[in-house]
Design a protein around this motif. Structure first.
Motif, PDB file in Angstrom:
ATOM      1  N   GLY B 143       0.816  -1.206   0.000  1.00 42.38           N
ATOM      2  CA  GLY B 143       0.000   0.000   0.000  1.00 42.38           C
ATOM      3  C   GLY B 143       0.850   1.257   0.000  1.00 42.38           C
ATOM      4  N   ARG B 147       1.218   4.231  -2.815  1.00 39.71           N
ATOM      5  CA  ARG B 147       1.092   5.673  -2.578  1.00 39.71           C
ATOM      6  C   ARG B 147       2.239   6.438  -3.225  1.00 39.71           C
ATOM      7  NH1 ARG B 147      -2.037   6.785   2.363  1.00 39.71           N
ATOM      8  NH2 ARG B 147      -3.185   4.888   2.827  1.00 39.71           N
ATOM      9  N   LEU B 170      -4.325  -1.521  -1.755  1.00 35.93           N
ATOM     10  CA  LEU B 170      -4.568  -0.500  -0.732  1.00 35.93           C
ATOM     11  C   LEU B 170      -5.671  -0.944   0.224  1.00 35.93           C
ATOM     12  CD1 LEU B 170      -4.478   2.831  -2.734  1.00 35.93           C
ATOM     13  CD2 LEU B 170      -2.813   2.004  -1.083  1.00 35.93           C
ATOM     14  N   GLY B 174      -7.085   3.851   2.181  1.00 41.01           N
ATOM     15  CA  GLY B 174      -6.270   4.293   1.050  1.00 41.01           C
ATOM     16  C   GLY B 174      -7.100   4.319  -0.219  1.00 41.01           C
TER      17      GLY B 174
END
Lengths: 467, 410
Positions: B143, B147, B170, B174
């Motif tokens: 995750g 990002r 995610l 997220g």
């Protein structure tokens, strides 16, 4: 726009350097260099003399440095491209405003920078160890002067003017015909005739290089011009004996005369001095006689005479064709010569970096590494390989000239452009020679490889279809 | 230029080394994506979504047809300078830190170092990785890597954002943030192409979708048009008294209508976010990403700044200042005004949940029902977002688009 391009190339280059350092690819090589070079300085002994130790050290250390940096260059250049392709990181790079050739140039620059840094480090280290060795061994004044003349120098070599034996061959042919040893049939057959002439030429030519006990040999040198800042400049006559019968510990008693022999022949008073030396030397080793430069005639003419002393020697002496006799004189200093030697290794590295990049544009990592190692090894023995193919090729003709020959000639001639052989004997590695190396190894062969690599990389699909 | 993305009979086949077993990865695809549209490419695994994206980006060459981006070839640096791309996996250099990663991609765009620096900080704030910015990306969870992948796709303030499975790996928070981000970016005039097999993602954010199967478009159209059940109507009301309910039933029976009376269920996403918010309020520590919802201000300048476009760069880099500066326009408006009221509740939760401030200090104030929500005007990050969205609400999309078109082309 131009700056823009350089910026992205630099970004990729610095990323490549980071990659090789952080992925610990370069670490092994760096540690080996840092540890092995000083150790070599301590353990090499050569033939026991200071000069021998220096020769062994500089030869081993430069070869080791060259080997390690070449291997590192091969591995890093290939890894930096293939890992990007394998792990798809290339997807996020080529979708940015960067052309694909810029990606390859960036990688190349990174690899070369890394190698450059290591080479510089090793070169400085080797230089200081080399300077330190005579001091550590407590060389005396005369020893240091000798080293300065024979090792810490850059000497140009001159070969004697070749002796024309064609008249002698023609004479011999006439003699043989008169004696009836050559029949008219033999003369009419072209191949046989050529073989006979070749054999006689070889025998006559060898006769000019060999002296039976009591015989003397004279070589002539032209254009011997010594430019030296020394008040008493000297030059060196370098020679090696061979004998027809093998007796390894054999020693030859000799008398040498060096100077302008024309003034003796014509009975005029001697204007320039003629130097004489009586010596006793082992066979099959190189020796050097230091001669004051004043014996050279004003027009650059020099004769070197050798007498095989009859009462003391029992065997005739042969001077090998390639390196039997030579005149060496100082043409430059050690430091610039050393720097040029390092450049030779640098060119080698640039070639291998281009080769690695080229190979990785279409091969997987292991295959590309194998290919590059093969080229590296073949390049290190290119003289031998070219010679053997040349001999083989004579029979194959066209097929050879259009297939193997271009490939073989693409090989980098690492053995020909090997710096160790120059530094060991304190020989001049001239700028023109260096320029030739750049032209052949970098400007032509490396650039050709890089361009082909760019072409392939531009054409290929960088992603795989996953359905 | 009429379309941001246009494909003309785009076809990609592949076969084995001997030329056998020809497979159509993409088959005669004709997509037209307009400017400022959020377009969803839907389809099961192996339906050709990623292949289409690779063809669009020039990573694969079409067997037949053409793929045009901004009317040209996407490998042209002038064109791909305007594209942000997030691949299906975050293909990142493991040995680079998060900050170095963004710096590297920034340098590929030739961004000046000051702009780069400011943008990197703004993006790190945005994706909530500032605290781990100096850690090597190889140590990141999926995750977190996602990002950073998203951040790199935004570093050039792209006009077109191509996101391949953006929520892949995610957590729900997220995922929600990315969806919000997409909506916000769309409002700022970006065009977004999104591929996913997660239907909820696409439904929430896309204007138009195409469903691919076997490399062919099966259905294409506006989400609303495709999903609308034209034969039915739904009434959602606050709690009704029994008598009121009976009255309504009487009316419906008089109309002879089939009807169902039911209590609506919360979406699991909302429920999950609320649960984690509760946990965070009890000051539980996590080693994962702590995200803010602050969106890097450099991402498309709003119309407020249109007048200042002579100093484009300054405008672009004002993001990091805005993040730390106290908000000028404080408002408790819902984060995204066009979404449903239920959605707004989630939004506030999300804001409170992902803020970097100590969550334990938050007092449930101004919160709907029993959900603990941090006061909006106490969080500078929220203020930034509010400020941004407020500004966006006041301005038309057309204006946004104009300004971003200009700004994006650096």
């Amino acid at each position: 726009m131009e700056i823009f391009r350089m910026k992205s190339i630099w970004a990729i280059a610095s990323n490549t350097v980071k990659q090789s350092l952080r992925m610990k690819i370069a670490v092994v090589f760096i540690i080996l260099l840092v540890v092995l070079l000083p150790v070599l300085g301590l353990v090499t002994s050569g033939d026991g003399t200071i000069k021998g130790r220096l020769q062994t050290f500089i030869s081993y250390s430069l070869s080791l440095t060259s080997l390690l940096i070449c291997l590192l260059t091969i591995v890093v250049s290939i890894y930096s491209v293939t890992s990007d392709l394998d792990t798809c990181q290339i997807h996020t790079v080529v979708t940015k405003p960067v052309r694909r050739f810029q990606v390859l140039l960036g990688k190349l620059l990174g690899v070369v920078l890394l190698g450059c840094f290591l080479l510089l480090f090793a070169a400085v280290l080797i230089f200081f160890v080399t300077i330190y060795i005579p001091k550590s061994m407590g060389a005396d004044e005369s020893g240091l002067i000798r080293l300065k003349n024979e090792f810490f120098t850059a000497r140009a070599g001159l070969a004697p003017t070749p002796v024309d034996v064609s008249d002698q061959v023609a004479q011999e042919m006439r003699n043989l015909q008169q004696k009836g040893q050559i029949s008219p049939e033999m003369l009419s057959d072209k191949q046989t005739l050529q073989r006979i002439i070749n054999e006689i030429t070889l025998a006559k030519e060898q006769a000019t290089r060999s002296a039976a006990p009591g015989q003397e040999l004279i070589w002539q040198f032209k254009n011997v011009k010594i430019k030296s800042a020394d008040s008493n400049p000297t030059f060196f006559v370098r020679f090696k004996y061979d004998v027809p019968v093998t007796r390894p510990d054999m020693e030859i008693y000799s008398r040498w005369a060096v100077g302008d022999d024309r003034q003796i022949k014509y009975g005029t008073p001697v204007k320039t001095r003629i130097a004489q030396f009586d010596r006793k030397d082992k066979i099959r080793s190189f020796y050097e006689i230091e001669v004051p430069a004043e014996v050279i005639a004003d027009d650059g003419y020099l004769a070197v005479g050798f007498l095989n002393i009859a009462n003391l020697n029992s065997s005739s002496v042969i001077f090998p064709r390639e390196d039997g006799i030579e005149v060496l004189y100082k043409a430059d200093d050690f430091v610039p010569n050393y720097i040029r030697s390092v450049f030779l290794i640098f060119f080698r590295m640039v070639f291998l970096a281009c080769l690695g990049i080229f190979a990785s544009t279409f091969l997987s990592m292991p295959v590309a590494v194998l290919l590059c190692l093969l080229v590296y090894v073949a390049g290190s023995a290119s003289g031998f390989i070219m010679e053997s193919f040349e001999t083989l090729g004579e029979n194959v003709g066209l097929l050879y000239s259009y297939t193997i020959k271009p490939i073989v000639s693409l090989l980098p001639q690492f053995d020909k452009y090997n710096p160790s052989q120059y530094l060991i004997d304190g020989r001049l590695l001239s700028w023109p020679f260096l320029a030739k190396a750049v032209l052949l190894i970098v400007c032509i062969k490396a650039v050709i490889l890089l361009l082909i690599g760019i072409l392939i990389f531009n054409r290929r699909e960088l992603a795989k279809i996953t359905v | 230029m009429e379309y941001v993305i246009e494909t003309l009979s785009l076809t990609k086949t592949f076969s084995d080394w001997w030329g056998r077993n020809k497979v159509y990865a993409v088959d005669d695809l004709n997509l037209r994506i307009h400017s400022n549209e959020v377009f969803g490419l839907l389809g099961p695994n192996g339906s050709g979504k990623t292949t289409t994206i690779k063809l669009l980006l020039g990573l694969l060459r079409p067997t037949k047809g053409r793929a045009l981006v901004f009317g040209g070839d996407s490998t042209d640096p002038k064109i791909n300078a305007r594209i942000g791309f997030l691949p299906e996996e975050s293909y990142l250099y493991r040995y680079l830190t998060a900050r170095e990663t963004l710096n590297f991609y920034g340098r590929l765009f030739g961004l000046p170092s000051r702009v780069r620096k400011d943008r990197i900080e703004a993006l790190l704030d945005m994706v909530g990785l500032r605290a781990v910015a100096n850690r090597q990306v190889g140590t990141f969870s999926k995750g977190m890597a996602r990002r950073i992948g998203l951040a790199q796709a935004l570093i050039n303030d792209p006009d077109l954002l191509i996101l391949d499975e953006p929520t892949n790996g995610l957590d729900p928070i997220g995922t929600r943030q990315i969806k919000d981000l997409i909506i916000t970016l769309a409002k700022r005039g970006k065009t977004i192409l999104l591929s996913s097999h997660l239907l909820a993602d696409v439904e929430d954010v896309c204007d138009r979708i195409a469903i691919l199967y076997g490399g062919k478009v099966q259905v294409e159209g506006k989400v609303k048009d495709l999903l609308e059940q034209t034969g039915k109507k739904q009434i959602t009301a606050a709690k009704l008294s029994d008598s009121a309910l009976r009255k309504i039933e009487t009316v419906l029976e008089a109309e002879h209508a089939d009807y169902v009376v039911d209590t609506p269920l919360d979406k699991l996403e909302t429920f999950f976010i609320r649960t984690v918010a509760d946990a965070q309020q009890q000051s539980l520590l996590t080693s994962g990403a702590v995200s803010t919802t602050a969106i890097g201000d450099f991402l498309s300048a709003g119309t407020e700044k249109k007048s200042e476009q002579a100093v484009v760069l300054e405008n672009l880099v004002s993001g990091s200042e805005a993040v730390t500066a106290p908000a000028k326009t404080l408002t408790s408006k819902p984060v995204l005004a066009e979404t449903s009221s239920n959605h707004n509740v989630d939004k506030k939760l999300l804001v409170s949940l992902t803020s970097e401030d100590e969550p334990g200090l938050n007092k449930p104030q101004d919160a709907p029902k029993t959900t603990p929500v941090k006061p909006v005007d106490q969080n500078p990050d929220e203020s930034v977002l509010d400020q941004l969205t407020d500004r966006d609400n006041n301005n038309s999309k057309g204006d946004d688009k104009k300004s971003s078109d200009k700004d994006g082309d650096f």
